[in-house]
Design a protein around this motif. Structure first.
Motif, PDB file in Angstrom:
ATOM      1  N   ARG A  84      38.601  30.527  36.560  1.00 40.80           N
ATOM      2  CA  ARG A  84      39.568  29.813  35.901  1.00 40.80           C
ATOM      3  C   ARG A  84      40.173  30.995  34.667  1.00 40.80           C
ATOM      4  NH1 ARG A  84      37.988  25.630  33.707  1.00 40.80           N
ATOM      5  NH2 ARG A  84      37.916  26.317  31.641  1.00 40.80           N
ATOM      6  N   LYS A  85      39.584  31.302  33.787  1.00 37.48           N
ATOM      7  CA  LYS A  85      39.722  31.986  32.710  1.00 37.48           C
ATOM      8  C   LYS A  85      40.284  33.617  33.278  1.00 37.48           C
ATOM      9  CE  LYS A  85      37.346  29.940  28.964  1.00 37.48           C
ATOM     10  NZ  LYS A  85      37.470  30.219  27.586  1.00 37.48           N
ATOM     11  N   HIS A  86      39.581  33.992  34.528  1.00 38.96           N
ATOM     12  CA  HIS A  86      40.041  35.275  34.870  1.00 38.96           C
ATOM     13  C   HIS A  86      41.251  35.165  35.494  1.00 38.96           C
ATOM     14  CE1 HIS A  86      39.803  39.012  37.483  1.00 38.96           C
ATOM     15  NE2 HIS A  86      40.309  38.106  38.402  1.00 38.96           N
ATOM     16  N   LEU A  87      41.784  34.031  36.139  1.00 37.92           N
ATOM     17  CA  LEU A  87      42.934  33.865  36.726  1.00 37.92           C
ATOM     18  C   LEU A  87      44.076  33.517  35.577  1.00 37.92           C
ATOM     19  CD1 LEU A  87      42.071  31.557  39.776  1.00 37.92           C
ATOM     20  CD2 LEU A  87      42.809  33.964  40.074  1.00 37.92           C
ATOM     21  N   GLU A  88      43.825  33.063  34.746  1.00 33.88           N
ATOM     22  CA  GLU A  88      44.713  32.953  33.487  1.00 33.88           C
ATOM     23  C   GLU A  88      45.079  34.391  32.993  1.00 33.88           C
ATOM     24  OE1 GLU A  88      42.663  28.827  31.588  1.00 33.88           O
ATOM     25  OE2 GLU A  88      42.447  30.765  30.590  1.00 33.88           O
ATOM     26  N   ASN A  89      44.171  35.311  33.131  1.00 35.93           N
ATOM     27  CA  ASN A  89      44.351  36.799  32.545  1.00 35.93           C
ATOM     28  C   ASN A  89      44.724  37.823  33.549  1.00 35.93           C
ATOM     29  OD1 ASN A  89      43.544  36.858  29.638  1.00 35.93           O
ATOM     30  ND2 ASN A  89      41.881  35.403  30.673  1.00 35.93           N
ATOM     31  N   ASN A  90      44.699  37.282  35.008  1.00 33.88           N
ATOM     32  CA  ASN A  90      45.257  38.300  35.970  1.00 33.88           C
ATOM     33  C   ASN A  90      46.735  38.051  36.479  1.00 33.88           C
ATOM     34  OD1 ASN A  90      44.934  39.083  38.788  1.00 33.88           O
ATOM     35  ND2 ASN A  90      43.336  40.003  38.150  1.00 33.88           N
ATOM     36  N   ARG A  91      47.330  39.149  36.005  1.00 26.61           N
ATOM     37  CA  ARG A  91      48.697  39.132  36.350  1.00 26.61           C
ATOM     38  C   ARG A  91      49.077  38.745  37.758  1.00 26.61           C
ATOM     39  NH1 ARG A  91      53.211  42.290  38.149  1.00 26.61           N
ATOM     40  NH2 ARG A  91      51.679  43.991  38.982  1.00 26.61           N
ATOM     41  N   LEU A  92      48.515  38.960  38.810  1.00 26.48           N
ATOM     42  CA  LEU A  92      48.849  38.515  40.025  1.00 26.48           C
ATOM     43  C   LEU A  92      48.177  37.570  40.775  1.00 26.48           C
ATOM     44  CD1 LEU A  92      49.497  42.485  41.416  1.00 26.48           C
ATOM     45  CD2 LEU A  92      51.361  40.525  41.021  1.00 26.48           C
ATOM     46  N   GLY A  93      47.274  36.945  40.005  1.00 24.28           N
ATOM     47  CA  GLY A  93      46.459  35.685  40.384  1.00 24.28           C
ATOM     48  C   GLY A  93      45.326  36.362  41.453  1.00 24.28           C
ATOM     49  N   ILE A  94      44.806  37.307  41.203  1.00 23.74           N
ATOM     50  CA  ILE A  94      44.075  37.684  42.330  1.00 23.74           C
ATOM     51  C   ILE A  94      42.273  37.244  41.832  1.00 23.74           C
ATOM     52  CG2 ILE A  94      42.758  39.814  43.509  1.00 23.74           C
ATOM     53  CD1 ILE A  94      45.314  41.432  42.887  1.00 23.74           C
ATOM     54  N   PRO A  95      41.850  36.283  42.694  1.00 23.95           N
ATOM     55  CA  PRO A  95      40.664  35.969  42.359  1.00 23.95           C
ATOM     56  C   PRO A  95      39.432  36.790  42.381  1.00 23.95           C
ATOM     57  CG  PRO A  95      41.073  35.134  44.582  1.00 23.95           C
ATOM     58  CD  PRO A  95      42.327  35.733  44.150  1.00 23.95           C
ATOM     59  N   LEU A  96      38.548  36.580  41.771  1.00 22.49           N
ATOM     60  CA  LEU A  96      37.127  37.303  41.358  1.00 22.49           C
ATOM     61  C   LEU A  96      36.334  36.870  42.570  1.00 22.49           C
ATOM     62  CD1 LEU A  96      35.677  36.677  37.836  1.00 22.49           C
ATOM     63  CD2 LEU A  96      36.207  39.089  39.090  1.00 22.49           C
ATOM     64  N   LEU A  97      35.722  37.625  43.244  1.00 20.79           N
ATOM     65  CA  LEU A  97      34.538  37.670  44.311  1.00 20.79           C
ATOM     66  C   LEU A  97      33.413  37.477  43.376  1.00 20.79           C
ATOM     67  CD1 LEU A  97      34.927  40.265  47.134  1.00 20.79           C
ATOM     68  CD2 LEU A  97      34.614  38.127  47.457  1.00 20.79           C
ATOM     69  N   MET A  98      32.466  36.483  43.536  1.00 18.66           N
ATOM     70  CA  MET A  98      31.306  36.071  42.865  1.00 18.66           C
ATOM     71  C   MET A  98      30.174  36.794  43.619  1.00 18.66           C
ATOM     72  SD  MET A  98      32.128  34.306  40.211  1.00 18.66           S
ATOM     73  CE  MET A  98      33.685  33.432  39.617  1.00 18.66           C
ATOM     74  N   MET A  99      29.399  37.684  43.324  1.00 19.71           N
ATOM     75  CA  MET A  99      28.197  38.261  44.137  1.00 19.71           C
ATOM     76  C   MET A  99      26.881  38.093  43.564  1.00 19.71           C
ATOM     77  SD  MET A  99      29.949  41.876  45.732  1.00 19.71           S
ATOM     78  CE  MET A  99      31.475  42.067  46.052  1.00 19.71           C
ATOM     79  N   ALA A 100      25.854  37.943  44.083  1.00 21.10           N
ATOM     80  CA  ALA A 100      24.731  37.747  43.423  1.00 21.10           C
ATOM     81  C   ALA A 100      23.461  38.012  44.558  1.00 21.10           C
ATOM     82  CB  ALA A 100      24.252  36.285  43.054  1.00 21.10           C
ATOM     83  N   ASP A 101      22.182  38.432  44.087  1.00 23.31           N
ATOM     84  CA  ASP A 101      21.180  38.638  44.899  1.00 23.31           C
ATOM     85  C   ASP A 101      20.334  37.403  45.123  1.00 23.31           C
ATOM     86  OD1 ASP A 101      20.744  41.407  42.813  1.00 23.31           O
ATOM     87  OD2 ASP A 101      20.552  41.729  44.667  1.00 23.31           O
ATOM     88  N   ILE A 102      20.787  36.878  46.472  1.00 21.27           N
ATOM     89  CA  ILE A 102      20.268  35.534  47.031  1.00 21.27           C
ATOM     90  C   ILE A 102      19.271  36.011  48.138  1.00 21.27           C
ATOM     91  CG2 ILE A 102      20.465  33.263  47.685  1.00 21.27           C
ATOM     92  CD1 ILE A 102      21.630  34.057  44.819  1.00 21.27           C
ATOM     93  N   VAL A 103      18.072  36.640  47.858  1.00 15.99           N
ATOM     94  CA  VAL A 103      17.319  37.386  48.912  1.00 15.99           C
ATOM     95  C   VAL A 103      16.623  36.446  49.910  1.00 15.99           C
ATOM     96  CG1 VAL A 103      15.635  39.222  49.227  1.00 15.99           C
ATOM     97  CG2 VAL A 103      17.460  39.372  47.443  1.00 15.99           C
TER      98      VAL A 103
END
Ligand code: GLC
Length: 737
Positions: A84-103
């Protein structure tokens, strides 16, 4: 784009992304290629409060708010907040990809992948990935950096625990199973799945001397024959991403290797997904010595086709200038950005940037009983009985002393279990205690530390417990930091403190059943001869305790089979079953006594070979038969054998089919696994099992890298492991032969 979309819809979606790309400034494009870890977001939310990590990378807050993805974030509420905070600050509303090591699991931790490999159970392997995906997805994760499919032959390397072993055919089957489990068949529509990222491309497991991050130098034929098949299997299963490896491949670090990444991965294999560097691997091109500075590192990594730079800022600091000065075409940047936007679109993030993140549902399904039951079943199937003089299974009326540093130890999850919780792990002594008719029959003593020698008090307690017991269960092993990334050991025996404990307890002449918790094949000197039984439990995960107790008391029968050889000693390494014969093999008809390929002081054979494992029953193999001794190029022949359970309890046998090519254009392995069947047989039950052999299974990389078979003589081997089998010769002929 889900499978059901028409080409028109696909084009429409592509056009939407192209329109978005056209609106992006070059800085916004560059920032899409940036991936930072969670700490960068914890500071970045308070405008201007950037401290620590950001400054160390020399980048500005702008980069964080425009970055395309984040590393290591998990938790429904946390990811919703950051998005949500990312989108508030991202001019074009491009969402974040959330990545993690789920091995090998999210909150429900499954056995480490090397253990899962020893289950030879592809369905349960796929199920473990599907459960991991379900738990991770509801916790806000979109992409997992898994499966790791690096072929391994050197147990000094700490990351062998992440692999499924030394065989390219079996690793390929597991690679496909894991990708199918993580991604399912419709990533856009199935919110219980996450995108997979196969790693580490390529041949990271071949690091010289088993030392992490070390040089890899292989012939292209060796690379293609042994190391590449499992990555290809993952990509053929639709794996969305590839992670570059830290190591060099033929003198060029993978992360800057155009031949490997552009020519092979993109052009020859047609991979259109995202390539992400491993942690810091772009900047490490400087240390490797192929880039003078971060600017040249950025140039080489982009030319090699690395789309996302993990945890360094060479792209953020230099790509715009490289483009404006004409040293780099903006089209390369656009291609990288489009691949990242395409995955976000596939995951539905433009419509719903929070995707499956749901705190309520997270509390309901994460670590639920159904998932834990699956983890226990797979742990049971992943354990390998290495020796048994009859002391196992035990029964519930015996007095049992559980002694050793793992008697009461919650470190059963192994490396890459950061989202799991040791608090929820039942310790082995308690799991065993639950099985006993009388709680007083359980005696527990630590005996010594994992690496710290027994104190006099510890020894006295262990000796007293042993003296009062009918059987000693010795719970030994490595702590999980002794394997995993950068967890390499030159001496792969158990620590001296534990070997001393074994020696002293052996003198008490009580039956000794050893349970091993470790992340690699070990040198079992000081254990193998002394123990009456050895159960290899690896790092068995959240439910490892109950699983091992079921096996120790015969409520389940051991069925695991090794997928990585246990060396006789570290001096043999690398030792693996699918090796070449050499010109002077031991035991050849005309072999001399001395001048053959051998050691003066140890045998050539590993202590325990690939495919080995015992059960509580016994199996015999009838006379195998081939439907014909001639296999025509466009035909098939069938190999049939009857397997019988000659014992008194049910057991699961893994019938293994190997083939040897007796004369290739290049040397060929003395055996290659081609197929297997898992048979559950009741006492006294016999079952016929058959395999089909066809010409494509006999293809290999010739000297000119042509992948083809040759007419000629072969031997099929059928049996319980790579060292014990019956031979059936056959011939491959051309269509007209
Ligand atoms: C690590 C590992 C890699 C992991 C990545 C992100 O260095 O090599 O397997 O996925 O960084 O944590």
């Amino acid at each position: 784009m889900s499978h059901t979309q028409t080409a028109v819809e696909k084009t429409k979606e592509q056009q939407q992304l192209l329109n978005l790309l056209a609106e992006m400034t070059i800085e916004e494009k560059v920032d899409q290629l940036m991936q930072l870890a969670v700490p960068f977001y914890e500071g970045a939310e308070d405008e201007g409060q950037i401290t620590g990590p950001m400054d160390s990378l020399g980048i500005t807050q702008r980069t964080v708010h425009n970055s395309g993805s984040v590393l290591g974030m998990a938790g429904a509420a946390e990811t919703i907040n950051v998005q949500r905070k990312h989108l508030e600050n991202n001019r074009l509303g491009i969402p974040l990809l959330m990545m993690a090591d789920i091995v090998h699991g999210f909150k429900t931790i499954f056995p480490v992948p090397l253990a899962i490999g020893c289950s030879w159970d592809l369905e349960r392997a796929e199920q473990s990935a599907a459960i991991a995906a379900r738990e991770a997805s509801v916790s806000g994760v979109h992409v997992t950096y898994a499966p790791m499919v690096d072929l391994v032959r050197d147990p000094r390397w700490g990351r062998v625990m992440e692999s499924t072993g030394e065989d390219p055919f079996l690793n390929s089957l597991f690679a496909r199973a894991f990708v199918n489990g993580f991604q399912g068949s419709d990533l856009a529509g199935d919110y219980d799945r996450v995108a997979a990222c196969v790693k580490h491309f390529a041949a990271y497991g071949a690091a010289e001397a088993g030392r992490d991050y070390n040089t890899v130098d292989l012939s292209e034929r060796q690379l293609r024959e042994f190391y590449l098949p499992a990555y290809k299997a993952a990509l053929d299963a639709g794996c969305e991403m590839v992670m570059t490896s830290f190591n060099t491949v033929d003198g060029v670090p993978a992360t800057g290797n155009e031949k490997l990444m552009r020519k092979l991965l993109r052009e020859e294999w047609g991979f259109e997904g995202i390539v992400i560097s491993d942690w810091g691997a772009v900047k490490e091109l400087i240390a490797h010595g192929i880039a003078a500075d971060e600017e040249e590192a950025a140039l080489k990594a982009m030319r090699a086709g690395v789309d996302i730079e993990m945890m360094t800022a060479c792209y953020a600091k230099h790509l715009a200038a490289l483009i404006s000065t004409g040293r780099l075409s903006e089209s390369l940047l656009d291609d990288a950005v489009m691949r990242i936007l395409t995955l976000k679109q596939k995951l539905g993030l433009f419509e719903n940037p929070y995707r499956a993140a749901d705190p309520q549902r997270e509390s309901e399904i994460v670590f639920c009983d159904e998932h834990r039951a699956a983890a226990k079943e797979l742990a049971i199937k992943s354990c390998v009985l290495l020796k048994n003089n009859g002391v196992l299974p035990m029964h519930n009326k015996q007095k049992i002393a559980v002694i050793g540093p793992f008697a009461r130890n919650s470190d059963l999850l192994g490396p890459w279990s950061w989202t799991g919780s040791r608090d929820a792990v039942e310790q082995l002594a308690d799991s065993i205690g639950c099985k006993l008719a009388d709680a007083a029959s359980l005696l527990v003593a630590e005996g010594c530390g994992i690496e710290s020698a027994a104190t006099e008090e510890q020894w006295q307690a262990a000796e007293a417990a042993a003296a009062a017991a009918d059987v000693i269960v010795l719970a030994l092993g490595e702590h999980s930091d002794m394997s995993g990334e950068a967890g390499c050991r030159a001496n792969i025996q158990l620590p001296a403190a534990q070997l001393e404990l074994v020696r002293r307890l052996k003198e008490l002449n009580k039956p000794l059943a050893v349970v091993l918790f470790n992340g690699r094949p070990l040198d079992l000197h000081g254990i193998y001869d002394e123990a009456d039984a050895i159960l290899e439990a690896w790092f068995p995960g959240s439910e490892g305790g109950p699983a091992i107790a079921d096996l120790l008391f015969g409520d389940a029968s051991p069925s695991g089979r090794l997928t990585m050889s246990f060396p006789y000693s570290v001096g043999q390494i690398p030792v693996y079953y699918n090796a070449y014969n050499t010109g002077r093999p031991q035991g050849a008809p005309d072999a001399q006594v001395r001048y053959v390929s051998q050691y003066l002081d140890i045998p050539n054979e590993p202590l325990l070979p690939f495919g080995f494992g015992l059960s509580y029953t016994s199996f015999i193999y009838g006379e195998p038969e081939l439907s014909s001794q001639v296999l025509r190029e466009n035909g098939s022949i069938r190999l049939t054998v009857t397997v019988s359970n000659t014992g008194t309890v049910a057991g699961e046998e893994t019938v293994q089919l190997y083939v040897r090519d007796l004369s290739g254009e290049v040397v060929r392995p003395v055996k290659e696994l081609k197929d297997f069947r898992k048979l559950l047989l009741q006492p006294g039950e016999s079952r016929e099992v058959s395999f089909t052999l066809t010409e494509p299974q006999l293809r290999y990389y010739h000297a000119d890298l042509r992948h083809a078979s040759d007419a000629g003589e072969f031997i099929a081997y059928i049996g319980p492991n790579s060292a014990v089998n019956q031979a059936l010769p056959f011939r491959l002929t051309s269509v007209n032969g």
